[in-house]
Write an enzyme that holds these catalytic residues in place. Structure first.
Site, PDB file in Angstrom:
ATOM      1  CE  LYS A  51      -4.072  -2.460   2.509  1.00 46.02           C
ATOM      2  NZ  LYS A  51      -4.274  -3.022   3.492  1.00 46.02           N
ATOM      3  CD  GLN A  95      -3.332  -4.091   6.919  1.00 46.60           C
ATOM      4  OE1 GLN A  95      -2.944  -3.055   6.078  1.00 46.60           O
ATOM      5  NE2 GLN A  95      -4.017  -5.431   6.017  1.00 46.60           N
ATOM      6  CG  ASP A 118      -9.880  -0.333   5.497  1.00 43.87           C
ATOM      7  OD1 ASP A 118      -9.390  -0.187   3.575  1.00 43.87           O
ATOM      8  OD2 ASP A 118      -8.936  -0.830   6.280  1.00 43.87           O
TER       9      ASP A 118
END
Ligand code: NDP
Length: 289
Positions: A51, A95, A118
């Site tokens: 990422k 994460q 997200d």
């Protein structure tokens, strides 16, 4: 028998990342993503590195906050609170998975919904379900982008989604509804799964079981999106779909790796840019739907 076209997610994601990079150059300021990584889960470390690399390539700065696996929930909440108020931070990504002593829902709910790249904060989930502008989870958004790329308008198609997680299956089913598909959501308690799947003009598998989706699960000419990522004992990465088995039956299929994975990262970059746009009170027009 139909001719099967392999959807090149790597190439489609690369083209999309170029659009994101162009947009970043027009912004006039450098978007910044904060990634919170707790522990040293090897797969998570690789995901975060990927990422970070992709973000830098399009001109997004990334700060990785690597926390000890024994960090207290209070310390993580304090960090999130600090990042929420930092003007220069546009996106915050926690994460997943987090160690079992931490409550991931509580942590996600602490993130400012505007910075929730997200798309997992309940406010964003609620907005998405009710059709209002929201941060959309990256993998489902990537699947819709691929489907639009391959099929154009999705209206009227019967889409079968196997899997109902909050991260992938559920939001994807909602997005497909928004595209005016007729949606069937299957899961571990679904009976006659093959028969259910065979109804799909579009079949998406987001389960995490190698070889689950075989040729007899596929309607002739269907478009098959394989979200699954499974590591076999010999180290090989495969999806949920028996790839070679569906050749000649599906019209389009995504490979694993090189299908949905690169799209997920590309959509994360999109969400960071969208958050940066919002902080400048402007609309993001990179995705035309
Ligand atoms: P979860 O484990 O959270 O969800 C799996 C879903 O599959 C559940 O809804 C479960 O049903 C369903 N399921 C399990 N077994 C069966 C079965 N035999 N038949 C039908 N349905 C079944 O996983 P995620 O949604 O987080 O991820 C799914 C897969 O996608 C994983 O392989 C993951 O690694 C991959 N992934 C890939 C990404 C990418 O970028 N390509 C991003 C995110 C995930 P039930 O609800 O009844 O338990």
């Amino acid at each position: 028998m139909v001719e099967t076209h392999i959807i090149d997610g790597k190439m489609i994601a690369k083209d999309f990342r170029s659009l994101v990079a162009q947009h970043v150059r027009k912004l006039g300021s450098t978007p910044r993503l904060a990634v919170i990584l707790i522990g040293e889960h090897p797969a998570s470390l690789i995901y975060v590195q990927n990422k970070q690399k992709a973000a830098r390539e399009v001109g997004i700065d990334v700060d990785v906050y690597q926390l000890s696996p024994t960090v207290t929930e209070k310390s993580v909440l304090d960090l999130i609170a600090e990042l929420n108020v930092k003007k220069e931070v546009n996106g915050i990504l926690l994460q997943l998975p987090v160690p079992p002593h931490l409550d991931s829902s509580r942590l996600i709910e602490a993130i400012d919904p505007v910075k929730d790249v997200d798309g997992l904060h309940p406010e964003n989930v609620g907005k998405m379900v009710t059709g209002r502008p929201a941060m959309i989870p990256c993998t489902p958004l990537g699947c819709i982008y691929l489907l639009r790329h391959v099929l154009g308008n999705l209206e009227g198609k019967h889409a079968v989604v196997v899997g109902r997680s909050a991260l992938v299956g559920r939001p994807l089913a909602q997005l497909l509804l928004r595209e005016n598909c007729t949606v069937t959501q299957a899961h571990s308690k679904t009976v006659h799964l093959a028969e259910v799947c065979r109804q799909g003009d579009i079949l998406v598998s987001a389960v995490g079981k190698p070889g689950l989706i075989k040729r007899d699960f596929i309607k002739e000419g269907a478009t098959v999106i394989d979200v699954g990522i499974n590591r076999l004992e010999d180290g090989k990465i495969v999806g949920d779909v028996l790839f070679l088995d569906v050749m000649g039956q599906a019209a389009h299929v995504t490979p694993v790796p090189g299908g949905v994975g690169p799209m997920t990262i590309a959509m994360l970059l999109f969400n960071v840019v969208k958050a940066a746009d919002q902080s400048l009170s402007q609309a993001t027009d990179l995705i035309p739907f």
